[in-house]
Design an enzyme around this catalytic site. Sequence first.
Site, mmCIF file in Angstrom:
data_model
loop_
_atom_site.group_PDB
_atom_site.id
_atom_site.type_symbol
_atom_site.label_atom_id
_atom_site.label_comp_id
_atom_site.label_asym_id
_atom_site.label_seq_id
_atom_site.Cartn_x
_atom_site.Cartn_y
_atom_site.Cartn_z
ATOM 1 N N CYS A 99 6.469 -5.602 -6.482
ATOM 2 C CA CYS A 99 5.853 -6.892 -5.995
ATOM 3 C C CYS A 99 6.786 -7.677 -5.246
ATOM 4 O O CYS A 99 7.508 -8.780 -5.638
ATOM 5 C CB CYS A 99 5.090 -8.022 -6.717
ATOM 6 S SG CYS A 99 3.901 -6.861 -7.877
ATOM 7 N N ALA A 100 7.221 -7.193 -4.219
ATOM 8 C CA ALA A 100 8.647 -7.248 -3.369
ATOM 9 C C ALA A 100 8.836 -8.469 -2.475
ATOM 10 O O ALA A 100 9.859 -8.950 -2.381
ATOM 11 C CB ALA A 100 9.002 -5.843 -2.564
ATOM 12 N N ASP A 105 -0.971 -2.329 -2.298
ATOM 13 C CA ASP A 105 -1.594 -2.994 -3.453
ATOM 14 C C ASP A 105 -0.724 -2.439 -4.616
ATOM 15 O O ASP A 105 -1.006 -1.160 -4.968
ATOM 16 C CB ASP A 105 -3.331 -3.119 -3.626
ATOM 17 C CG ASP A 105 -3.635 -3.743 -4.950
ATOM 18 O OD1 ASP A 105 -2.719 -4.085 -5.729
ATOM 19 O OD2 ASP A 105 -4.871 -4.032 -5.000
ATOM 20 N N CYS A 127 8.430 -16.247 -12.602
ATOM 21 C CA CYS A 127 8.882 -17.596 -12.476
ATOM 22 C C CYS A 127 7.949 -18.612 -12.716
ATOM 23 O O CYS A 127 7.904 -19.791 -12.488
ATOM 24 C CB CYS A 127 9.070 -17.795 -10.651
ATOM 25 S SG CYS A 127 7.645 -17.734 -9.649
#
Length: 370
Positions: free
Chosen positions: A143-144, A194, A274
Amino acid sequence: MSFRRKNIKQQPCEVIVGAQCGNAVLRGAHVYVPGVVSASKFMKGGDVVSVYSDIKGKCKKGAKEFDGTKIFLGNGISELSRKEIFSRLPELKGIGVRMTDPVYLSPSFDNVLPSYLFLQNLPSAVVSHVLDPQPGEKILDLCAAPGGKTTHIAALMHDQGEVIALDKISNKVEKIKQNALLLGLNSIRAFCFDGTKALKLDMLKDTDGEPPFLPESFDRILLDAPCSGMGQRPNMACTWTLKEVTSYQPLQRKLFTVAAELLKPGGVLVYSTCTVTLAENEEQVAWALETFPHLQLQHQDPQVGGEGMLGAGLSSEQLKRLQRFDPCVVLSQDSDTGSLRDAGIEDTIWLANKDCIGFFIAKFVKCKST
């Protein structure tokens, strides 16, 4: 780190900005025209103005005054008049207010040596070191976007090997490609895809190195998972609902399952968020260890954050193998740069941990089959 300034005189001429623009200002940015929601009736270019953030999103675009809930961000000089700002939208994209006296002294690194520097929060930089990519390896950043960790991984590998970056939003993938090009990194290949579908189920279909991928295709995988983002700070748009927060755990587990299958035996999987919730962090680690017995929780290097939080059933030793960055204890308002210069390396690390975003890191190794 940022330092709060006191006794800034608020001006009668006001500019109201949106919550996201307010976040950027607290991080050292100027006010760009698209972020301006309201400006005083007679504001002219060159006026000294006070900038406020509309944290609840109640201010109407183009309003001449606003009496709702707002947070003072500091003073600046207006680059344009009110008429120029609101009569020429949406084509205007430059600076609307140049901040001269922000509430927090947080220097902006925007466009500073863009071919050499990519600004990241401390924990985000730590993640890539924990992953420890090596030259010649094949790495997956599941998930860059926007590519800060992707480019850091490629740099740590000396741009030797292959870094596959996936994100399902096309304009974010373009941003990854732009950042790689700007930094001169040739090992990065970014795809709009995805991540939950990145595991190839049809073993006979050849995708020529594009997603989806065969099982056990990658030496190391970073899953910086979509999350509730509760560790992000400053954050003036605290609008989470219970439904939104609880929706992330199932998605994270889908992505983790794909990552575990794509990892080679002996490979490293790093999971990070995060956010600060137990459900998205320690509970996910406990679930992963139970669901994938071939994964082992590993010590991390460097270890800058604190240990994991109780409540998910992990042992004391397992908690010590996690990194949780805790922003709940921050520098006092009386702290100054002089005290930081006098601090030793251990104190500096402690201060960095306390004055950063909330973040979580877990590192796993996939056991080799016997």
